[in-house]
Design a protein around this motif. Structure first.
Motif, PDB file in Angstrom:
ATOM      1  N   ASP A 131       1.759  -1.294  -3.997  1.00 37.03           N
ATOM      2  CA  ASP A 131       2.913  -1.487  -4.880  1.00 37.03           C
ATOM      3  C   ASP A 131       2.984  -2.952  -5.337  1.00 37.03           C
ATOM      4  OD1 ASP A 131       4.296  -3.025  -2.950  1.00 37.03           O
ATOM      5  OD2 ASP A 131       5.664  -1.407  -2.407  1.00 37.03           O
ATOM      6  N   PRO A 132       3.858  -3.279  -6.272  1.00 37.79           N
ATOM      7  CA  PRO A 132       3.929  -4.650  -6.796  1.00 37.79           C
ATOM      8  C   PRO A 132       4.210  -5.717  -5.733  1.00 37.79           C
ATOM      9  CG  PRO A 132       5.106  -3.151  -8.255  1.00 37.79           C
ATOM     10  CD  PRO A 132       4.739  -2.363  -7.020  1.00 37.79           C
ATOM     11  N   GLU A 133       4.804  -5.332  -4.609  1.00 39.51           N
ATOM     12  CA  GLU A 133       5.072  -6.284  -3.529  1.00 39.51           C
ATOM     13  C   GLU A 133       3.927  -6.359  -2.524  1.00 39.51           C
ATOM     14  OE1 GLU A 133       7.606  -3.951  -4.417  1.00 39.51           O
ATOM     15  OE2 GLU A 133       8.312  -5.515  -5.773  1.00 39.51           O
ATOM     16  N   GLY A 134       2.841  -5.650  -2.786  1.00 40.17           N
ATOM     17  CA  GLY A 134       1.673  -5.702  -1.904  1.00 40.17           C
ATOM     18  C   GLY A 134       1.757  -4.790  -0.694  1.00 40.17           C
ATOM     19  N   ARG A 135       2.544  -3.732  -0.791  1.00 36.43           N
ATOM     20  CA  ARG A 135       2.716  -2.814   0.330  1.00 36.43           C
ATOM     21  C   ARG A 135       1.997  -1.504   0.067  1.00 36.43           C
ATOM     22  NH1 ARG A 135       9.124  -3.308  -0.084  1.00 36.43           N
ATOM     23  NH2 ARG A 135       8.431  -2.497  -2.069  1.00 36.43           N
ATOM     24  N   VAL A 136       1.611  -0.841   1.164  1.00 31.23           N
ATOM     25  CA  VAL A 136       1.028   0.495   1.094  1.00 31.23           C
ATOM     26  C   VAL A 136       1.734   1.382   2.113  1.00 31.23           C
ATOM     27  CG1 VAL A 136      -1.253  -0.257   0.313  1.00 31.23           C
ATOM     28  CG2 VAL A 136      -0.798  -0.021   2.766  1.00 31.23           C
ATOM     29  N   VAL A 137       1.612   2.676   1.905  1.00 30.77           N
ATOM     30  CA  VAL A 137       2.118   3.655   2.866  1.00 30.77           C
ATOM     31  C   VAL A 137       0.914   4.305   3.519  1.00 30.77           C
ATOM     32  CG1 VAL A 137       3.438   5.784   3.183  1.00 30.77           C
ATOM     33  CG2 VAL A 137       4.201   4.088   1.513  1.00 30.77           C
ATOM     34  N   LEU A 138       0.831   4.195   4.841  1.00 34.71           N
ATOM     35  CA  LEU A 138      -0.233   4.858   5.587  1.00 34.71           C
ATOM     36  C   LEU A 138       0.180   6.303   5.832  1.00 34.71           C
ATOM     37  CD1 LEU A 138      -0.962   2.096   8.264  1.00 34.71           C
ATOM     38  CD2 LEU A 138      -2.246   2.564   6.158  1.00 34.71           C
ATOM     39  N   SER A 139      -0.721   7.222   5.559  1.00 32.97           N
ATOM     40  CA  SER A 139      -0.415   8.635   5.783  1.00 32.97           C
ATOM     41  C   SER A 139      -0.276   8.918   7.274  1.00 32.97           C
ATOM     42  CB  SER A 139      -1.529   9.507   5.198  1.00 32.97           C
ATOM     43  OG  SER A 139      -2.708   9.368   5.997  1.00 32.97           O
TER      44      SER A 139
ATOM     45  N   LEU B 200       6.006  -2.025   9.930  1.00 31.93           N
ATOM     46  CA  LEU B 200       6.279  -1.043   8.899  1.00 31.93           C
ATOM     47  C   LEU B 200       7.772  -1.086   8.612  1.00 31.93           C
ATOM     48  CD1 LEU B 200       3.544  -0.024  10.181  1.00 31.93           C
ATOM     49  CD2 LEU B 200       4.261   2.239   9.438  1.00 31.93           C
ATOM     50  N   ASP B 201       8.146  -0.943   7.349  1.00 33.19           N
ATOM     51  CA  ASP B 201       9.565  -0.952   7.018  1.00 33.19           C
ATOM     52  C   ASP B 201      10.156   0.444   7.205  1.00 33.19           C
ATOM     53  OD1 ASP B 201       8.974   0.542   4.717  1.00 33.19           O
ATOM     54  OD2 ASP B 201       9.264  -1.129   3.335  1.00 33.19           O
ATOM     55  N   ALA B 202      11.427   0.591   6.902  1.00 34.03           N
ATOM     56  CA  ALA B 202      12.139   1.856   7.117  1.00 34.03           C
ATOM     57  C   ALA B 202      11.529   3.009   6.315  1.00 34.03           C
ATOM     58  CB  ALA B 202      13.612   1.686   6.761  1.00 34.03           C
ATOM     59  N   LYS B 203      10.846   2.703   5.216  1.00 35.11           N
ATOM     60  CA  LYS B 203      10.213   3.737   4.390  1.00 35.11           C
ATOM     61  C   LYS B 203       8.754   3.967   4.782  1.00 35.11           C
ATOM     62  CE  LYS B 203      13.180   2.964   0.401  1.00 35.11           C
ATOM     63  NZ  LYS B 203      13.213   2.622  -1.029  1.00 35.11           N
ATOM     64  N   GLY B 204       8.305   3.292   5.848  1.00 37.30           N
ATOM     65  CA  GLY B 204       6.936   3.481   6.313  1.00 37.30           C
ATOM     66  C   GLY B 204       5.898   2.645   5.587  1.00 37.30           C
TER      67      GLY B 204
ATOM     68  N   VAL C 122       3.848  -0.900   4.740  1.00 42.01           N
ATOM     69  CA  VAL C 122       3.426  -2.125   5.414  1.00 42.01           C
ATOM     70  C   VAL C 122       2.832  -3.054   4.361  1.00 42.01           C
ATOM     71  CG1 VAL C 122       1.118  -1.246   6.051  1.00 42.01           C
ATOM     72  CG2 VAL C 122       2.169  -3.099   7.383  1.00 42.01           C
ATOM     73  N   SER C 123       3.143  -4.329   4.495  1.00 41.89           N
ATOM     74  CA  SER C 123       2.609  -5.322   3.565  1.00 41.89           C
ATOM     75  C   SER C 123       1.184  -5.684   3.953  1.00 41.89           C
ATOM     76  CB  SER C 123       3.460  -6.589   3.584  1.00 41.89           C
ATOM     77  OG  SER C 123       4.730  -6.331   3.064  1.00 41.89           O
TER      78      SER C 123
END
Length: 156
Positions: free
Chosen positions: A89-97, A12-16, A18-19
């Motif tokens: 998102d356009p880069e293929g990432r999602v944010v898991l709640s 997961l990146d700094a904003k939470g 994940v690709s």
């Protein structure tokens, strides 16, 4: 290929965010899914995820029960009621709640494992333990099938 296969581990990146692995995004794209459907697995400390085929599986399961039956209502609540629609998102990432991450004990790394029509998202150490147990069960099943074949398929 129109199936989710293989295992991938991502941070997961700094904003939470994940690709989603590129091969999985390709399958979702072929399904025409522009979002990811995700719910806590009913059987494992993991998340079930996918596109339209996951929703079709849920529909098929639920419609096995009569309308307004208790079983149908409970399954609907357990599956649709806990499902989340995640924007990719356009880069293929999602944010898991936080709810999803808490169910699967996810902190900073996730493993994606393909299950054909859907995939599961795991905390990597839990996935390793699950796969080791699954391999042991498959080995026992293989031995059982082998001895049944040697006995002409009978169990006696």
């Amino acid at each position: 290929m129109d199936r989710f296969v293989s295992t991938y581990t991502m941070r997961l990146d700094a904003k939470g965010r994940v690709s989603i692995p590129a091969p999985y995004r390709a399958v979702l794209g072929r399904e025409g899914a522009d979002t990811l459907y995700c719910h806590p697995s009913l059987a494992e400390p993991a998340l079930d995820a996918g596109g339209t085929r996951l929703l079709e599986e849920i529909d098929t399961l639920i419609t096995r029960f009569p309308p307004y039956s208790e079983a149908r209502e409970e399954l609907s609540a357990a599956l649709y009621g806990t499902s989340e629609t995640l924007r990719v998102d356009p880069e293929g990432r999602v944010v898991l709640s936080e709810t999803l991450k808490d169910h699967a004990a996810i902190t900073d790394t996730v493993s994606f494992v393909g299950l054909g029509h859907k995939f599961r998202i795991w905390e990597p150490e839990r996935l390793r333990a699950h796969l080791a147990e699954a391999k042991d069960k498959v080995r026992l099943l293989r031995r059982s099938l082998g001895s049944n074949a040697e006995n002409g398929g009978s169990k006696g």
